[in-house]
Motif scaffolding. Structure first.
Motif, mmCIF file in Angstrom:
data_model
loop_
_atom_site.group_PDB
_atom_site.id
_atom_site.type_symbol
_atom_site.label_atom_id
_atom_site.label_comp_id
_atom_site.label_asym_id
_atom_site.label_seq_id
_atom_site.Cartn_x
_atom_site.Cartn_y
_atom_site.Cartn_z
ATOM 1 N N GLY A 342 0.843 -1.353 -0.054
ATOM 2 C CA GLY A 342 0.138 -0.177 0.066
ATOM 3 C C GLY A 342 0.804 1.351 0.084
ATOM 4 O O GLY A 342 2.187 1.210 -0.323
ATOM 5 N N LYS A 343 0.167 2.365 0.414
ATOM 6 C CA LYS A 343 1.050 3.614 0.126
ATOM 7 C C LYS A 343 2.045 3.749 1.109
ATOM 8 O O LYS A 343 3.157 4.264 0.734
ATOM 9 N N ASP A 344 2.047 3.213 2.316
ATOM 10 C CA ASP A 344 3.230 3.369 3.207
ATOM 11 C C ASP A 344 4.475 2.613 2.801
ATOM 12 O O ASP A 344 5.451 2.984 2.720
ATOM 13 N N GLU A 345 4.131 1.475 2.365
ATOM 14 C CA GLU A 345 5.006 0.440 1.622
ATOM 15 C C GLU A 345 5.767 1.068 0.559
ATOM 16 O O GLU A 345 7.227 1.284 0.382
ATOM 17 N N PHE A 346 5.118 1.902 -0.347
ATOM 18 C CA PHE A 346 5.740 2.584 -1.520
ATOM 19 C C PHE A 346 6.395 4.018 -1.108
ATOM 20 O O PHE A 346 7.414 4.014 -1.920
ATOM 21 N N LYS A 376 9.956 15.511 0.422
ATOM 22 C CA LYS A 376 9.162 14.345 1.369
ATOM 23 C C LYS A 376 7.691 14.438 0.922
ATOM 24 O O LYS A 376 6.949 13.152 0.680
ATOM 25 N N ASP A 377 7.102 15.563 0.584
ATOM 26 C CA ASP A 377 5.711 15.681 0.440
ATOM 27 C C ASP A 377 5.405 15.189 -1.038
ATOM 28 O O ASP A 377 4.385 14.561 -1.449
ATOM 29 N N ALA A 378 6.340 15.167 -1.950
ATOM 30 C CA ALA A 378 6.307 14.401 -3.236
ATOM 31 C C ALA A 378 6.361 13.286 -3.220
ATOM 32 O O ALA A 378 5.387 12.553 -3.966
ATOM 33 N N VAL A 379 7.293 12.664 -2.688
ATOM 34 C CA VAL A 379 7.201 11.048 -2.339
ATOM 35 C C VAL A 379 5.914 10.622 -1.964
ATOM 36 O O VAL A 379 5.385 9.735 -2.552
ATOM 37 N N GLU A 380 5.284 11.292 -1.029
ATOM 38 C CA GLU A 380 4.116 10.874 -0.385
ATOM 39 C C GLU A 380 3.075 10.719 -1.333
ATOM 40 O O GLU A 380 2.212 9.919 -1.476
ATOM 41 N N GLU A 381 3.249 11.957 -2.288
ATOM 42 C CA GLU A 381 2.053 12.050 -3.319
ATOM 43 C C GLU A 381 2.109 10.919 -4.013
ATOM 44 O O GLU A 381 1.064 10.550 -4.720
ATOM 45 N N ILE A 382 3.311 10.827 -4.688
ATOM 46 C CA ILE A 382 3.537 9.905 -5.669
ATOM 47 C C ILE A 382 3.110 8.468 -5.218
ATOM 48 O O ILE A 382 2.421 7.297 -6.075
ATOM 49 N N ALA A 383 3.687 8.145 -3.824
ATOM 50 C CA ALA A 383 3.200 6.629 -3.396
ATOM 51 C C ALA A 383 1.579 6.709 -3.364
ATOM 52 O O ALA A 383 0.867 5.655 -3.407
ATOM 53 N N GLY A 384 0.929 7.667 -3.037
ATOM 54 C CA GLY A 384 -0.516 7.548 -2.887
ATOM 55 C C GLY A 384 -1.097 7.762 -4.188
ATOM 56 O O GLY A 384 -2.067 6.859 -4.293
ATOM 57 N N ILE A 385 -0.693 8.192 -5.257
ATOM 58 C CA ILE A 385 -1.273 8.089 -6.570
ATOM 59 C C ILE A 385 -0.974 6.757 -7.057
ATOM 60 O O ILE A 385 -2.025 6.110 -7.609
ATOM 61 N N ALA A 386 0.156 6.114 -6.862
ATOM 62 C CA ALA A 386 0.284 4.675 -7.124
ATOM 63 C C ALA A 386 -0.533 3.693 -6.473
ATOM 64 O O ALA A 386 -1.004 2.985 -7.136
ATOM 65 N N ALA A 387 -0.786 3.977 -5.083
ATOM 66 C CA ALA A 387 -1.756 3.127 -4.477
ATOM 67 C C ALA A 387 -3.297 3.250 -4.953
ATOM 68 O O ALA A 387 -3.921 2.372 -5.214
ATOM 69 N N ARG A 432 1.177 16.877 -8.221
ATOM 70 C CA ARG A 432 -0.236 16.998 -8.861
ATOM 71 C C ARG A 432 -0.543 17.694 -9.992
ATOM 72 O O ARG A 432 -1.517 17.280 -10.932
ATOM 73 N N THR A 433 0.231 18.776 -10.455
ATOM 74 C CA THR A 433 -0.109 19.604 -11.692
ATOM 75 C C THR A 433 0.107 18.642 -12.865
ATOM 76 O O THR A 433 -0.661 18.578 -13.947
ATOM 77 N N LYS A 434 1.255 17.787 -12.764
ATOM 78 C CA LYS A 434 1.665 16.754 -13.896
ATOM 79 C C LYS A 434 0.606 15.644 -13.827
ATOM 80 O O LYS A 434 0.530 15.075 -15.003
ATOM 81 N N LEU A 435 0.142 15.118 -12.832
ATOM 82 C CA LEU A 435 -0.586 13.799 -12.688
ATOM 83 C C LEU A 435 -2.140 13.937 -12.302
ATOM 84 O O LEU A 435 -2.642 12.819 -12.551
#
Length: 449
Positions: A342-346, A376-387, A432-435
């Motif tokens: 999930g998001k945390d693992e990502f 850090k906030d970008a990494v969390e956003e990427i992980a959230g989008i992937a999940a 967010r702008t890109k995806l």
């Protein structure tokens, strides 16, 4: 191998794979048991069989990576093969024993590389002398080898010139000079008209006829560095005892080989004795003797499969391990379930491992003098989008991160050569702008992410 305790094996796997502790623990014990077996008396050693493993879990959770990293840790020959290959059109009845032959080839190349490394310096030294002979033929060879006696003064002069040439060669001053190198290759006296599958037949014929096929010398013009590589390879091949290499390679396959059979669930049948299930059960029955222990004939000699470690893996969405034929189930006594990610693992996958994706992209773009930093906030956003995309569409686990990052950095990668010495911090807003639009549109994310 002695220093690789189960705990250390798990610690090493933790550097590259996030979570999945049960699976890591199981493979660590299996690897350690191999070392333990080798310490036993010869009578008992042959009786101890490897405890083969079935990994159960969705795609992209680390099943293949665990097996591959384990083999790398143990310096063991490793082969990954899809069980479903044996049921594809044109592959039905394919020789399952071919995976043992493939593993033997991998082992042979490993051992050969190790032997070449040991004699590399000697091969390089001999190749250098041959290269100097090409650059400056001795007066005797220049005269066609006729018994001409050279004066001491002439010998000394030749020696001095050769040493000057050696110095120039070491300094790289001769790199643009061309020399004629003689390359030897075997030529088939006949050809096979290639069709689907016949290319392999032609290769096998060449291997079988080996010594009967005449070697043909071909002169090739090459620059000094390329000529040196050719000569080093030739000298290394002369110095290596291939019989010894083949013997060692077979021993390594038999004692430490690992075969990873992916998609094993695709050949599990659901109790019907008709349709595709007949083919699936046929594949299982073909796999059985190899996993149980048999002797497979290879061109390098017979290979016993009793002590090869087999790791099977599958998602088992439509089937379960108990749908495999009982005899095959019995040969895979250890079963481990891998957790979905999930998001945390990502977030951890993106930042923690030695080969973390964010580190890879940062290093790749640094070659163009473009410095990107993932906040850090970008990494969390990427992980959230992937999940999120995994939930909405097909769940492909951590592989989704590759797709999301590639789409996110597409413009930067394209423009990187023009952005010399550019710095670009990637934050949540940029992600967010890109995806955002792609993620909102489910149909679009299904095809793009």
């Amino acid at each position: 191998m002695e220093n690789l305790t189960p705990r250390k094996i798990v610690e090493e796997l933790d550097k590259y794979i996030i979570g999945q502790h049960k699976a890591k623990k199981a493979v660590a014990i299996a690897l350690r048991n191999r070392w333990r077996r080798l310490q036993l008396s010869p009578e008992l050693k042959d009786e101890v069989l490897p405890k083969n493993i079935i990994m159960i879990g969705p795609t992209g959770v680390g099943k293949t990576e665990i097996a591959r990293r384990l083999a790398r840790l143990a310096h063991a020959p490793f082969l990954k093969i899809e069980a479903s290959k044996f049921t594809e059109v044109g592959y039905v009845g394919r020789d399952v024993e071919s995976m043992i032959r493939d593993l033997t080839e991998i082992s042979l190349n490993m051992v050969k590389s190790e032997h070449i490394e040991k004699i590399q310096e000697k091969a390089k030294s001999l190749a250098e002398e041959r290269l100097l002979d090409l650059l400056l033929p001795s007066p005797r060879s220049a005269a066609g080898g006729r018994g001409i006696s050279l004066e001491d003064e002439e010998k000394e002069k030749y020696k001095e010139t050769r040493e000057r040439l050696r110095q120039q060669f070491k300094e790289g001053k001769l790199d643009n000079r061309y020399v004629d190198v003689e390359v030897r290759e075997r030529v088939m006296p006949f050809g096979v008209i290639s069709n689907v599958g016949l290319e392999e037949l032609e290769i096998n014929l060449k291997e079988m006829l080996g010594g009967l096929i005449p070697e043909k010398a071909k002169r090739k013009k090459a620059k000094v560095p390329e000529a040196l590589k050719i000569l080093v390879q030739e000298e290394a091949n002369k110095l290596i005892d291939m019989d010894k290499v083949a013997k060692e390679a077979i021993e390594r396959v038999q004692q430490t080989g690992i075969i990873f059979i992916d998609e094993i669930d695709k050949v599990a049948s659901r109790g019907h004795a008709y349709g595709p299930d007949v083919s699936r059960e046929g594949v299982q029955r073909d796999l059985l003797p190899v996993v149980e222990g048999t002797t497979v004939t290879t061109k390098h000699g017979p290979v016993k499969t009793e002590h090869i470690l087999f790791i099977a893996a599958g998602a088992f969405h439509m089937t379960k391990p108990s749908d495999l034929i009982p005899e095959l189930q019995g040969r895979f006594p250890i079963r481990v379930e891998l957790e979905a990610l999930g998001k945390d693992e990502f977030v951890r996958i993106l930042t923690e491992p030695y080969n973390a994706l964010t580190k890879q992209y940062t290093a790749l773009l640094a070659t163009e003098n473009v410095e990107i930093t993932f906040r850090k906030d970008a990494v969390e956003e990427i992980a959230g989008i992937a999940a999120t995309v995994n939930e909405k569409t097909e769940n492909i686990g951590a592989r989704r991160l590759h797709t999301v990052l590639e789409k996110l950095l597409e413009d930067i990668s394209f423009e990187a050569p023009e952005k010399k010495n550019g710095k670009l911090p990637i934050d949540r807003e940029y992600v967010r702008t890109k995806l955002a639009d792609i993620v909102k549109d489910e149909d679009l994310s299904r095809y793009i992410l």
